[in-house]
Design a protein around this motif. Sequence first.
Motif, mmCIF file in Angstrom:
data_model
loop_
_atom_site.group_PDB
_atom_site.id
_atom_site.type_symbol
_atom_site.label_atom_id
_atom_site.label_comp_id
_atom_site.label_asym_id
_atom_site.label_seq_id
_atom_site.Cartn_x
_atom_site.Cartn_y
_atom_site.Cartn_z
ATOM 1 N N VAL A 199 0.901 -1.019 -0.012
ATOM 2 C CA VAL A 199 0.011 -0.048 -0.039
ATOM 3 C C VAL A 199 0.713 1.320 -0.023
ATOM 4 N N ALA A 200 1.836 1.469 0.741
ATOM 5 C CA ALA A 200 2.597 2.274 0.767
ATOM 6 C C ALA A 200 3.572 2.661 -0.436
ATOM 7 N N GLY A 201 3.765 1.541 -1.259
ATOM 8 C CA GLY A 201 4.400 1.900 -2.832
ATOM 9 C C GLY A 201 3.250 2.487 -3.619
ATOM 10 N N ARG A 202 2.188 1.964 -3.466
ATOM 11 C CA ARG A 202 1.270 2.438 -4.417
ATOM 12 C C ARG A 202 0.854 3.900 -4.028
ATOM 13 N N ARG A 203 0.831 4.399 -2.827
ATOM 14 C CA ARG A 203 0.420 5.514 -2.210
ATOM 15 C C ARG A 203 1.693 6.546 -2.901
ATOM 16 N N THR A 204 2.800 5.944 -2.832
ATOM 17 C CA THR A 204 4.171 6.768 -3.634
ATOM 18 C C THR A 204 3.742 7.225 -5.037
ATOM 19 N N TYR A 205 3.379 6.190 -5.733
ATOM 20 C CA TYR A 205 3.063 6.237 -7.170
ATOM 21 C C TYR A 205 1.965 7.476 -7.261
ATOM 22 N N LEU A 206 0.956 7.321 -6.664
ATOM 23 C CA LEU A 206 -0.122 8.178 -6.811
ATOM 24 C C LEU A 206 -0.002 9.596 -6.195
ATOM 25 N N MET A 207 0.909 9.719 -5.497
ATOM 26 C CA MET A 207 1.238 11.272 -4.860
ATOM 27 C C MET A 207 2.181 11.670 -5.914
ATOM 28 N N GLY A 208 3.026 11.140 -6.639
ATOM 29 C CA GLY A 208 3.860 11.479 -7.631
ATOM 30 C C GLY A 208 3.070 11.758 -8.828
ATOM 31 N N ALA A 209 2.227 10.941 -9.220
ATOM 32 C CA ALA A 209 1.105 11.230 -10.262
ATOM 33 C C ALA A 209 0.326 12.550 -9.997
ATOM 34 N N ASN A 210 -0.393 12.539 -8.955
ATOM 35 C CA ASN A 210 -1.135 13.852 -8.839
ATOM 36 C C ASN A 210 -1.222 14.064 -7.197
ATOM 37 N N ARG A 211 -0.662 15.112 -6.914
ATOM 38 C CA ARG A 211 -0.749 15.162 -5.105
ATOM 39 C C ARG A 211 -1.841 15.723 -4.619
ATOM 40 N N SER A 212 -2.461 16.286 -5.417
ATOM 41 C CA SER A 212 -3.886 16.776 -5.034
ATOM 42 C C SER A 212 -5.002 15.762 -4.664
ATOM 43 N N THR A 213 -4.851 14.967 -5.824
ATOM 44 C CA THR A 213 -5.704 13.676 -5.525
ATOM 45 C C THR A 213 -5.143 12.894 -4.541
ATOM 46 N N ALA A 214 -4.018 12.539 -4.142
ATOM 47 C CA ALA A 214 -3.529 12.039 -3.257
ATOM 48 C C ALA A 214 -4.023 12.570 -2.087
ATOM 49 N N GLN A 215 -3.952 13.665 -1.590
ATOM 50 C CA GLN A 215 -4.362 14.288 -0.600
ATOM 51 C C GLN A 215 -5.737 14.077 -0.215
ATOM 52 N N LEU A 216 -6.546 14.153 -1.345
ATOM 53 C CA LEU A 216 -8.091 14.249 -1.077
ATOM 54 C C LEU A 216 -8.517 12.707 -1.076
ATOM 55 N N SER A 217 -7.473 11.828 -1.252
ATOM 56 C CA SER A 217 -7.697 10.364 -0.839
ATOM 57 C C SER A 217 -7.148 9.860 0.659
ATOM 58 N N GLY A 218 -6.617 10.931 1.088
ATOM 59 C CA GLY A 218 -6.384 10.605 2.593
ATOM 60 C C GLY A 218 -4.969 10.094 2.726
ATOM 61 N N ILE A 219 -4.195 10.196 1.565
ATOM 62 C CA ILE A 219 -2.782 9.874 1.775
ATOM 63 C C ILE A 219 -1.836 11.054 2.357
ATOM 64 N N SER A 220 -1.146 10.589 3.158
ATOM 65 C CA SER A 220 -0.220 11.381 4.095
ATOM 66 C C SER A 220 0.963 12.062 3.250
ATOM 67 N N VAL A 221 1.014 13.113 2.738
ATOM 68 C CA VAL A 221 2.290 13.572 2.073
ATOM 69 C C VAL A 221 3.461 13.579 2.850
ATOM 70 N N ARG A 222 3.117 13.887 4.012
ATOM 71 C CA ARG A 222 4.470 13.935 4.853
ATOM 72 C C ARG A 222 4.950 12.420 5.151
ATOM 73 N N LYS A 223 4.115 11.485 5.389
ATOM 74 C CA LYS A 223 4.652 9.975 5.975
ATOM 75 C C LYS A 223 5.035 9.422 4.670
ATOM 76 N N THR A 224 4.595 9.713 3.133
ATOM 77 C CA THR A 224 5.036 9.013 2.252
ATOM 78 C C THR A 224 6.389 9.639 1.756
ATOM 79 N N THR A 225 6.472 10.955 1.824
ATOM 80 C CA THR A 225 7.752 11.559 1.434
ATOM 81 C C THR A 225 8.946 10.949 2.307
ATOM 82 N N ILE A 226 8.567 10.944 3.716
ATOM 83 C CA ILE A 226 9.474 10.645 4.459
ATOM 84 C C ILE A 226 9.995 9.015 4.229
ATOM 85 N N TRP A 227 8.941 8.180 4.002
ATOM 86 C CA TRP A 227 9.406 6.745 3.770
ATOM 87 C C TRP A 227 10.114 6.597 2.296
#
Length: 331
Positions: A199-227
């Motif tokens: 799940v963490a890996g897929r979140r990384t892809y999604l955040m890179g593809a569209n950060r706004s959509t990732a945030q709206l989906s509940g993905i933490s930019v901070r956690k994903t970036t730190i990982w």
Amino acid sequence: MTKTIEEARTTPVQVVQSKKITLRHFATWALPLLLLAIVVVAALTTPRFMSFDNLRAILINASVVGIVAVGMTPVTISGNFFSLGASQSTVLSAVMFLSVGSATGSVLVGALAALVILCVVGVAQGYIVSAGLNPIITTLAAGTIVFGLVTVFTNGEVVAPQGLDISWIALTNFLGLPLPVYIFLIYLAINWFYMEHTVAGRRTYLMGANRSTAQLSGISVRKTTIWAFLSMSIGITIAGILSAAQLRQVQSADLSGLTMDVIAAVLVGGSAISGGEGSPLRSALGAILIVTLGNIMLLHGLPTGVRLLGVGILVVAVVSVLHVLRKATAR
């Protein structure tokens, strides 16, 4: 027989879709085919290239570049470009490994000390970047700080193992290949699984593809970036330990070209600078390609400047082709 209205409407769509699929297949297989073509040409034109010792040397050199490139791939996929402090951080890992290992007489304690320090450095960079600071500026500044600290810590002198046996790390062989090559493959497999099947890996892809959509989906930019930065730090730690074992000494100014080789490997591997696309496996192949090309030019006796020029031209050509393919498939 005349075409029906429905056939006339669907045929152009089918043609476009077919072209997109063909372009995607080409993009997928372009790098392996390019590497194969370079190997075949080198085998026919370069003496000693296909000797076992030379191929073994290529894999050994590619292991360090490849490990850092594989570790940096999640950072690029997450939309945070690259780390411009990879060389300095790798030297820091090597210095900590040798210094703490020599002081305690334990390879394990030295390796753990290097891992802890590098993870702290990586988490700090990830936290700062996730807060909104430009990743290029952050990693460039971090590299400068690390270089300064290492220089002060070592007084600019060479650090060598004192009563610490690390030769086995570089010299242990299995089926004719040294341990660093297997470490490279294991790290690649773990990183690939992390990015493709968690799940963490897929979140990384999604955040890179569209950060706004990732945030709206509940993905933490901070956690994903730190990982992502933490993953890179683990790779840098391993690369530093392997470099120390292979060179049996380290100095603050060592590995100066590592950062550029790693970035070239990630780009040639097809990772999108804007994020959302890439693969640890392709970055590993990119590292092997970069090292292979350098090895061929070295065997032909070309000077350093020409070798750097050759790698630069390759990177520009591959990135340009990939950019055109991405635009074509996005239409």
